[in-house]
Structure formats: structure tokens, C-alpha cells
Design a protein around this motif. Structure first.
Motif, PDB file in Angstrom:
ATOM      1  N   LYS A  65       9.101   9.600  -1.668  1.00 31.67           N
ATOM      2  CA  LYS A  65       8.556  10.815  -2.280  1.00 31.67           C
ATOM      3  C   LYS A  65       7.403  10.451  -3.207  1.00 31.67           C
ATOM      4  O   LYS A  65       7.225   9.289  -3.571  1.00 31.67           O
ATOM      5  N   GLY A  66       6.640  11.455  -3.561  1.00 28.10           N
ATOM      6  CA  GLY A  66       5.510  11.233  -4.454  1.00 28.10           C
ATOM      7  C   GLY A  66       5.947  11.163  -5.914  1.00 28.10           C
ATOM      8  O   GLY A  66       7.078  11.514  -6.270  1.00 28.10           O
ATOM      9  N   GLY A  67       5.029  10.689  -6.763  1.00 27.13           N
ATOM     10  CA  GLY A  67       5.281  10.687  -8.197  1.00 27.13           C
ATOM     11  C   GLY A  67       6.111   9.550  -8.719  1.00 27.13           C
ATOM     12  O   GLY A  67       6.578   9.596  -9.865  1.00 27.13           O
ATOM     13  N   VAL A  68       6.310   8.492  -7.905  1.00 22.17           N
ATOM     14  CA  VAL A  68       7.134   7.374  -8.373  1.00 22.17           C
ATOM     15  C   VAL A  68       6.290   6.162  -8.778  1.00 22.17           C
ATOM     16  O   VAL A  68       6.831   5.107  -9.100  1.00 22.17           O
ATOM     17  N   GLY A  69       4.967   6.300  -8.738  1.00 16.81           N
ATOM     18  CA  GLY A  69       4.097   5.208  -9.150  1.00 16.81           C
ATOM     19  C   GLY A  69       3.786   4.215  -8.052  1.00 16.81           C
ATOM     20  O   GLY A  69       3.465   3.055  -8.328  1.00 16.81           O
TER      21      GLY A  69
ATOM     22  N   GLY B 263      13.043   6.196   3.657  1.00 14.09           N
ATOM     23  CA  GLY B 263      11.896   5.356   3.957  1.00 14.09           C
ATOM     24  C   GLY B 263      12.316   3.979   4.441  1.00 14.09           C
ATOM     25  O   GLY B 263      11.754   3.440   5.395  1.00 14.09           O
ATOM     26  N   LEU B 264      13.321   3.409   3.787  1.00 14.48           N
ATOM     27  CA  LEU B 264      13.815   2.089   4.178  1.00 14.48           C
ATOM     28  C   LEU B 264      14.363   2.129   5.605  1.00 14.48           C
ATOM     29  O   LEU B 264      14.068   1.238   6.421  1.00 14.48           O
ATOM     30  N   LYS B 265      15.150   3.148   5.927  1.00 11.46           N
ATOM     31  CA  LYS B 265      15.732   3.257   7.263  1.00 11.46           C
ATOM     32  C   LYS B 265      14.655   3.443   8.319  1.00 11.46           C
ATOM     33  O   LYS B 265      14.790   2.959   9.446  1.00 11.46           O
ATOM     34  N   MET B 266      13.556   4.140   7.958  1.00 12.84           N
ATOM     35  CA  MET B 266      12.470   4.329   8.917  1.00 12.84           C
ATOM     36  C   MET B 266      11.867   2.983   9.307  1.00 12.84           C
ATOM     37  O   MET B 266      11.662   2.702  10.492  1.00 12.84           O
ATOM     38  N   PHE B 267      11.595   2.132   8.331  1.00 12.30           N
ATOM     39  CA  PHE B 267      11.019   0.823   8.633  1.00 12.30           C
ATOM     40  C   PHE B 267      11.997  -0.031   9.432  1.00 12.30           C
ATOM     41  O   PHE B 267      11.589  -0.779  10.330  1.00 12.30           O
ATOM     42  N   GLU B 268      13.274   0.079   9.135  1.00 14.63           N
ATOM     43  CA  GLU B 268      14.270  -0.669   9.898  1.00 14.63           C
ATOM     44  C   GLU B 268      14.267  -0.248  11.365  1.00 14.63           C
ATOM     45  O   GLU B 268      14.368  -1.090  12.265  1.00 14.63           O
TER      46      GLU B 268
ATOM     47  N   LEU C 156       0.489   3.372   1.296  1.00 13.29           N
ATOM     48  CA  LEU C 156       0.827   4.492   2.175  1.00 13.29           C
ATOM     49  C   LEU C 156       1.022   5.784   1.391  1.00 13.29           C
ATOM     50  O   LEU C 156       1.403   5.746   0.212  1.00 13.29           O
ATOM     51  N   PRO C 157       0.783   6.934   2.037  1.00 16.40           N
ATOM     52  CA  PRO C 157       1.147   8.196   1.378  1.00 16.40           C
ATOM     53  C   PRO C 157       2.667   8.307   1.309  1.00 16.40           C
ATOM     54  O   PRO C 157       3.375   7.621   2.069  1.00 16.40           O
ATOM     55  N   PRO C 158       3.191   9.146   0.436  1.00  9.71           N
ATOM     56  CA  PRO C 158       4.653   9.294   0.360  1.00  9.71           C
ATOM     57  C   PRO C 158       5.210   9.963   1.608  1.00  9.71           C
ATOM     58  O   PRO C 158       4.500  10.685   2.309  1.00  9.71           O
ATOM     59  N   GLY C 159       6.483   9.687   1.892  1.00 10.53           N
ATOM     60  CA  GLY C 159       7.140  10.353   3.015  1.00 10.53           C
ATOM     61  C   GLY C 159       7.261   9.469   4.240  1.00 10.53           C
ATOM     62  O   GLY C 159       7.013   8.264   4.205  1.00 10.53           O
ATOM     63  N   THR C 160       7.638  10.101   5.355  1.00  7.16           N
ATOM     64  CA  THR C 160       7.863   9.396   6.623  1.00  7.16           C
ATOM     65  C   THR C 160       7.219  10.178   7.762  1.00  7.16           C
ATOM     66  O   THR C 160       7.859  10.484   8.764  1.00  7.16           O
ATOM     67  N   GLY C 161       5.911  10.475   7.612  1.00  8.63           N
ATOM     68  CA  GLY C 161       5.228  11.327   8.585  1.00  8.63           C
ATOM     69  C   GLY C 161       4.342  10.572   9.561  1.00  8.63           C
ATOM     70  O   GLY C 161       4.593   9.417   9.909  1.00  8.63           O
TER      71      GLY C 161
END
Length: 362
Positions: A107-111, A250-255, A213-218
Motif C-alpha cells: 500500500k501507499g504511504g509507508v515510505g 505483495g510478498l506472496k505475489m513475488f513468490e 515500484l508503485p504500491p500494490g500488485t497491479g
């Protein structure tokens, strides 16, 4: 008295690299031991950038050897070499780039962008050749964070030269459009633009390319996993439960797309009041550590919620270059070293070792 290579190597088994926590012998960093009469030459080659650590490692070796053999003349050389590491199968490497590190968040806003730019600058400070690609087409932030307001040059009319800032190479859609121009594009245009920015930039012999990368899994994340040779990914999160939920996705997407997870960076972990010094975990505590245990990945480091980090990033002079001796900058550098160590332990890429096979009609 005659000394043998095995005698010296046995002494070196007890010398532990403070960054890897492993013996220099075990991690195969000892490249040669040369003995001639009373002279002993030792060459050490690390697999990660460690400019700030070379003297300390050299001193550890000298202390260990001279403690046991005080009478010898000792010459120690400690250096590092960064190699290419394997990415997803079937994806062509990017010319001029050894390793690509994706920095992502659920998500956005986490730095995330602040972490990405300071990671790139920290790797550079340790002696690596580094670039950063701003892959957020809709909301590019790296031009402001790096203080760059010039357009990239093209020497041949077909490709672009990366823009230099703080000794790193950079590319962003933000260099090519007006700051107030909204990118009202559909997914295919965005992914096509990302590919162009990556592949039509003349990256100059990079050890690491950090992709913000932009936030999210798009679409952009999917394009990255299918068409870009990513060495590994870093997930940035805050300790907040909602942020951790998205970070797990996000972690699961990369996996799922077979991109190794280098580790987790916990941002805004703690805030210290500038008036009274009271410490507060505003977004909770322990969340990233639990996530690491759940998925068997490493916690690369935790960063504070610090107004200076935000101010310096906004001013185009990020923490690592603005205050290199600060506590936060040292944390970024430690994260950078751990990242590089994790990458160095991944499978190497040997594709450039094989000759091209050319079939000709006779």
C-alpha cells in the motif's frame, strides 16, 4: 620457521565477517594465501560492496594472525567484487545492469520511495555502481527526492542517457513530463512506458539497479515479473496491521512469480519526541518481525518516524547524503549491506560465460 597455507587458513577460520556473521573461510572470501620465507600475503575478496568495512575486516585478520604468529611480515588486501545473479528463466538481461532489486509495498504511504532512494545511495556509498528507476508512472517522486529538474539527453535519438544525481544514475517519467501533468493512461500504455524507460536507458555498468515500484500488485508489478530480470525484491511496510496485510499480499505475489524475497524493511517503527525524548510506537510494534517469522524471510532493518528523513527527501538531499553519520543513515547503510549480502548468496548468472552460437549456411 616455515609456515604452510593450511596453518594460515586454520587461523583464518576463526575470523568472522561482522556483516555476514560467517567465517571468511566458510563463505569462500579468502582468495589466496601466498607464503615466501617470513612474508605472508593474504587476499580477501568480498561478494558485496563494503567500502566502509574493508579496514575493520583487514584489522580482524591482522589481529588473529599476528596473535598466533607475531614474527611474520603480513600483507593483507581486502576488496570486493559484485557479480551478476540469476533472475527469472527465459528473460533477457538488461545491458549494463548486473542485478535488479525491486522495492515494493502493498500500500501507499509507508515510505517506500524514501527507502528506495536511500538504499540506492547507501549501496553507492559502499562503493557499488548504482542506478534507480522510478517505476511509478502515475506518481513519480524520485525527481524531487534526488533534486533533479533536467531532462535526460539522447546521443543517438533512440536511447536516453540516465541522469546523474549524488553519484547514482537515475531515470523517471518525471524527467520527461511537466510536474503538473497527470498521466491519464490505461494499463497497456503504462507498462509499455515502463519497458521503454528500463530498456531504452543506456545504463552504464551498474552493479545494482534499484526499481522503485508503485504500491500494490497491479499491471506494473506483473510486467516487472514477466519481462524484467529481477534478482530479488524488498518489501517495505510499517508495523501497522493494515499495512502488514497488504505487505503480505505483495510478498506472496513475488513468490508466485518466482522472484526471491531479499527481506523486509520496517519503516516508521518508532517515534522519539523532539521535545521530551519520549519514545512511542505510533503504528504498533513487532509486526514486521512476526511477518518475517511467518514467511521465513529476513528483517533487513527498522527505521524511525523521523521528520528529518521526510524533510531531506523532500528537499532533494536524502538522509544518506545529507547526514551520512546520522543514526538513520547508518541504518540505511546496514540495510544496503544486508541486501547486497543476500543478493551475493543467490545463484549466479553464467549466461555471459557461454559463447554465442552462430549457424551459417555453407
Amino acid at each position: 620457521m616455515a609456515y604452510t597455507e593450511e596453518q594460515i587458513k586454520d587461523l583464518l577460520k576463526d575470523v568472522v565477517d561482522p556483516n555476514t556473521n560467517d567465517s571468511l573461510v566458510n563463505d569462500k572470501s579468502i582468495k589466496s594465501i601466498s607464503i615466501k620465507n617470513n612474508d605472508v600475503d593474504i587476499k580477501v575478496l568480498l561478494g558485496y560492496p563494503a567500502k566502509s568495512q574493508l579496514k575493520d575486516i583487514k584489522d580482524l585478520i591482522a589481529t588473529q594472525i599476528q596473535k598466533a604468529l607475531p614474527q611474520i611480515n603480513l600483507n593483507i588486501e581486502v576488496d570486493f567484487k559484485i557479480t551478476s545473479h540469476a533472475a527469472q528463466k527465459g528473460i533477457a538481461l538488461i545491458p549494463g545492469v548486473k542485478n535488479i532489486i525491486a522495492v515494493a509495498s502493498g500500500k501507499g504511504g509507508v515510505g517506500k520511495s524514501t527507502t528506495a532512494v536511500n538504499l540506492a545511495l547507501a549501496l553507492s556509498a559502499e562503493g557499488a555502481r548504482v542506478g534507480i528507476l522510478d517505476a511509478d508512472i502515475y506518481g513519480p517522486s524520485q525527481p524531487q527526492m534526488l533534486g533533479i529538474y533536467t531532462k535526460p539527453e539522447s546521443k543517438d535519438g533512440k536511447s536516453m542517457e540516465p541522469v546523474m544525481a549524488h553519484n547514482i544514475q537515475a531515470m523517471s517519467i518525471g524527467f520527461l513530463v511537466d510536474t503538473e501533468t497527470p498521466m491519464v493512461w490505461r494499463g497497456p500504455m503504462v507498462t509499455s512506458t515502463l519497458e521503454q524507460l528500463l530498456k531504452e536507458t543506456r545504463w552504464d555498468n551498474l552493479d545494482y539497479l534499484v526499481v522503485d515500484l508503485p504500491p500494490g500488485t497491479g499491471d506494473i508489478q506483473l510486467t516487472l515479473s514477466q519481462k524484467v530480470p529481477v534478482t530479488g525484491a524488498i518489501i517495505v511496510t510499517t508495523p501497522q496491521d493494515i499495512a502488514l496485510l497488504d505487505a503480505r499480499r505483495g510478498l506472496k505475489m513475488f513468490e508466485k512469480v518466482n522472484i526471491p524475497i531479499i527481506g523486509i524493511v520496517e519503516n516508521m517503527a518508532m517515534h522519539t519526541c523532539s521535545k521530551c525524548g519520549n519514545e512511542e510506537h505510533i503504528f504498533g510494534s513487532g509486526g514486521a518481525e512476526k511477518m518475517c517469522k511467518d514467511y521465513g524471510v529476513s528483517l533487513l532493518g527498522s527505521l524511525p518516524l523521523d521528520i528529518k528523513i521526510r524533510e531531506q527527501s523532500d528537499s532533494g538531499n536524502p538522509m544518506v547524503v545529507a547526514e551520512p553519520e546520522s543514526s538513520a543513515a547508518k541504518t540505511y547503510k546496514k540495510i544496503a549491506r544486508l541486501t547486497a549480502i543476500k543478493v551475493s548468496k543467490l545463484a549466479q548468472d553464467y549466461s555471459n560465460k557461454f559463447p554465442n552460437i552462430v549457424i551459417q549456411k555453407t
